[in-house]
Design a protein around this motif. Structure first.
Motif, PDB file in Angstrom:
ATOM      1  N   MET A 108     -45.076  16.359  -2.491  1.00 32.94           N
ATOM      2  CA  MET A 108     -45.768  15.137  -2.036  1.00 32.94           C
ATOM      3  C   MET A 108     -44.908  13.925  -2.355  1.00 32.94           C
ATOM      4  N   SER A 109     -44.714  13.041  -1.402  1.00 32.59           N
ATOM      5  CA  SER A 109     -43.883  11.856  -1.620  1.00 32.59           C
ATOM      6  C   SER A 109     -44.605  10.871  -2.499  1.00 32.59           C
ATOM      7  N   SER A 110     -43.823   9.983  -3.124  1.00 31.02           N
ATOM      8  CA  SER A 110     -44.424   9.000  -4.018  1.00 31.02           C
ATOM      9  C   SER A 110     -45.347   8.057  -3.281  1.00 31.02           C
ATOM     10  N   SER A 111     -45.101   7.853  -1.953  1.00 30.59           N
ATOM     11  CA  SER A 111     -45.916   6.907  -1.196  1.00 30.59           C
ATOM     12  C   SER A 111     -47.320   7.441  -0.935  1.00 30.59           C
ATOM     13  N   THR A 112     -47.495   8.786  -1.007  1.00 32.19           N
ATOM     14  CA  THR A 112     -48.814   9.362  -0.752  1.00 32.19           C
ATOM     15  C   THR A 112     -49.467   9.918  -2.012  1.00 32.19           C
ATOM     16  N   LYS A 113     -48.788   9.833  -3.126  1.00 32.33           N
ATOM     17  CA  LYS A 113     -49.328  10.347  -4.378  1.00 32.33           C
ATOM     18  C   LYS A 113     -50.546   9.554  -4.798  1.00 32.33           C
ATOM     19  N   GLN A 114     -51.598  10.255  -5.175  1.00 28.80           N
ATOM     20  CA  GLN A 114     -52.817   9.598  -5.613  1.00 28.80           C
ATOM     21  C   GLN A 114     -52.655   9.096  -7.048  1.00 28.80           C
ATOM     22  N   PRO A 115     -53.134   7.888  -7.331  1.00 29.16           N
ATOM     23  CA  PRO A 115     -53.023   7.357  -8.696  1.00 29.16           C
ATOM     24  C   PRO A 115     -53.854   8.174  -9.678  1.00 29.16           C
ATOM     25  N   ASP A 116     -53.397   8.207 -10.923  1.00 27.68           N
ATOM     26  CA  ASP A 116     -54.063   8.965 -11.971  1.00 27.68           C
ATOM     27  C   ASP A 116     -55.038   8.075 -12.748  1.00 27.68           C
ATOM     28  N   VAL A 117     -55.852   8.711 -13.558  1.00 21.14           N
ATOM     29  CA  VAL A 117     -56.688   7.989 -14.511  1.00 21.14           C
ATOM     30  C   VAL A 117     -55.770   7.296 -15.524  1.00 21.14           C
ATOM     31  N   ILE A 118     -56.080   6.066 -15.856  1.00 24.81           N
ATOM     32  CA  ILE A 118     -55.303   5.311 -16.845  1.00 24.81           C
ATOM     33  C   ILE A 118     -56.124   5.191 -18.123  1.00 24.81           C
ATOM     34  N   THR A 119     -55.490   5.430 -19.255  1.00 22.98           N
ATOM     35  CA  THR A 119     -56.113   5.174 -20.555  1.00 22.98           C
ATOM     36  C   THR A 119     -55.519   3.890 -21.117  1.00 22.98           C
ATOM     37  N   CYS A 120     -56.366   2.951 -21.471  1.00 25.64           N
ATOM     38  CA  CYS A 120     -55.888   1.655 -21.952  1.00 25.64           C
ATOM     39  C   CYS A 120     -56.881   1.087 -22.956  1.00 25.64           C
ATOM     40  N   LYS A 121     -56.594  -0.100 -23.438  1.00 19.46           N
ATOM     41  CA  LYS A 121     -57.471  -0.778 -24.387  1.00 19.46           C
ATOM     42  C   LYS A 121     -58.432  -1.712 -23.651  1.00 19.46           C
ATOM     43  N   ALA A 122     -59.640  -1.803 -24.159  1.00 23.44           N
ATOM     44  CA  ALA A 122     -60.624  -2.733 -23.620  1.00 23.44           C
ATOM     45  C   ALA A 122     -61.598  -3.127 -24.705  1.00 23.44           C
ATOM     46  N   MET A 123     -62.141  -4.332 -24.585  1.00 25.88           N
ATOM     47  CA  MET A 123     -63.177  -4.792 -25.502  1.00 25.88           C
ATOM     48  C   MET A 123     -64.537  -4.388 -24.933  1.00 25.88           C
ATOM     49  N   VAL A 124     -65.216  -3.492 -25.628  1.00 25.63           N
ATOM     50  CA  VAL A 124     -66.468  -2.930 -25.139  1.00 25.63           C
ATOM     51  C   VAL A 124     -67.646  -3.514 -25.923  1.00 25.63           C
ATOM     52  N   ALA A 125     -68.643  -3.973 -25.186  1.00 22.67           N
ATOM     53  CA  ALA A 125     -69.895  -4.419 -25.795  1.00 22.67           C
ATOM     54  C   ALA A 125     -70.863  -3.253 -25.770  1.00 22.67           C
TER      55      ALA A 125
END
Length: 291
Positions: free
Chosen positions: A1-18
Motif C-alpha cells: 500500500m502506498s503512503s498516499s493511501t495508508k490509513q492513519p493510526d491511533v495516536i497516543t499523546c498527552k491531554a488534560m482530562v477533566a
C-alpha cells in the motif's frame, strides 16, 4: 500500500482530562482515533483558555472530558471526503462549524449551522461517538474541539485554513474571543460611522468589539469595566471613555445616557450575565442595537 493511501493510526499523546465537575484536571495519556469521513486530526500548537471552558468545567455533567476550544494547529491527517484540507495545513479551530449548505449557512445572516451548530453532547457530529479514550474508556469532546490535548479530531467544517506565515502562538485567540467580538460589531450590529457604542466588559470579546467599532468609525466608544487595570490597554483598541460602576453614585445606565446624549446607538454585553443584559438595553437610545 502506498503512503498516499495508508490509513492513519491511533495516536497516543498527552491531554488534560477533566474527570469530574470542578475537580483539578489531570494530565493523562490518551488515545486519539483516526479522523472519520469529513474529519481532520490536528496537532494542537497553541490553545488559549476561555471563560466558557471554566464555566462548563464547573457545571456541566458530561465527564470525563477534554476541554478547550480556542486553538491553532497543523493538520496531521484527513478523513475520506475532505477536500479543503491536506496534511500540513495550518488551521484555526471553530466551535460553531459551517456546513455551507444549510439554510442558515446560505443566508449570510446567521452562523448557527443546522448541521454543525453548537455541540453539547461530547461526541462527533457524524456518528455520535468520541475519538478520545483512556485505557479503553471513552473520554468526551467539548465544543467540537477539545484543544487541551496534543492532538484532536474535528469536523472539517469546524476548522479554517490560515496562512503558514501567521504566528500560531498568537492567532489562537482569533478562533473564539476575537472572532465573536469583532463579528458582533462588524457583521451583526453593522456599526455605522459616527455612531455611539457602549461595551460592558473589556475582556477579549469586549476589546474585539471596541476594535471593530473603531474600524467602523464609531465616534464614541464607552467601556464599562470594574477592573481599572484594563483601561490603558483598552485605549489602544479604541475605547474613548471608561466607566466603573463601583465609582458611580447612580445606576450606570443613567450615567451612560447622560454621557452619550440620550443613550448609545449600539450596546454590547460581553460578560455573559443576564442582569447586565438588561442594563445594556437600558443604556440605549430608542433606535439602538443590542448585541
Amino acid at each position: 500500500m502506498s503512503s498516499s493511501t495508508k490509513q492513519p493510526d491511533v495516536i497516543t499523546c498527552k491531554a488534560m482530562v477533566a474527570w469530574e465537575a470542578g475537580k483539578e484536571l489531570v494530565m493523562e495519556e490518551v488515545q486519539v482515533s483516526p479522523p472519520q469521513p469529513h474529519e481532520i486530526r490536528v496537532k494542537v500548537v497553541c490553545t488559549s483558555l476561555c471563560r466558557t471552558d471554566i464555566t462548563a468545567w464547573e457545571t456541566q455533567a458530561i465527564f470525563p472530558r477534554i476541554f478547550g476550544h480556542e486553538a491553532s494547529g497543523i493538520v496531521e491527517s484527513v478523513g475520506k471526503g475532505v477536500t479543503e484540507f491536506v496534511e500540513g495545513d495550518h488551521v484555526l479551530t471553530v466551535f460553531t462549524g459551517e456546513c455551507k449548505t444549510c439554510i442558515h449557512c446560505a443566508s449570510g445572516k446567521s452562523n448557527m449551522c443546522q448541521v454543525l451548530g453548537l455541540e453539547r453532547r461530547g461526541v462527533m457530529h457524524s456518528d455520535q461517538r468520541t475519538r478520545f479514550s483512556v485505557k479503553g474508556e471513552p473520554v468526551y469532546h467539548y465544543c467540537a474541539v477539545s484543544s487541551f490535548s496534543e492532538y484532536t479530531v474535528v469536523h472539517s467544517g469546524c476548522a479554517v485554513k490560515v496562512s503558514p506565515h501567521a504566528p500560531l502562538e498568537k492567532i489562537c485567540l482569533l478562533s473564539c474571543g476575537v472572532a465573536a467580538g469583532l463579528g458582533a460589531a462588524w457583521n451583526v450590529a453593522d456599526i455605522s460611522k459616527g455612531s455611539t457604542v457602549v461595551i460592558f466588559g473589556l475582556g477579549t470579546v469586549g476589546l474585539a468589539v471596541a476594535q471593530g467599532a473603531k474600524l467602523r468609525g464609531a465616534s464614541q466608544i464607552i467601556g464599562v469595566e470594574t477592573n481599572p487595570e484594563k483601561y490603558e490597554k483598552a485605549k489602544a483598541f479604541g475605547v474613548t471613555e471608561f466607566l466603573n460602576p463601583k465609582d458611580c453614585k447612580e445606576p450606570i445606565q443613567q450615567v451612560i445616557k447622560r454621557l452619550s446624549g440620550g443613550g448609545t446607538d449600539y450596546s454590547f454585553e460581553c460578560i455573559g450575565d443576564t442582569g447586565t443584559v438588561a442594563t445594556a438595553l437600558q443604556s440605549c437610545c430608542d433606535s439602538s442595537v443590542v448585541s
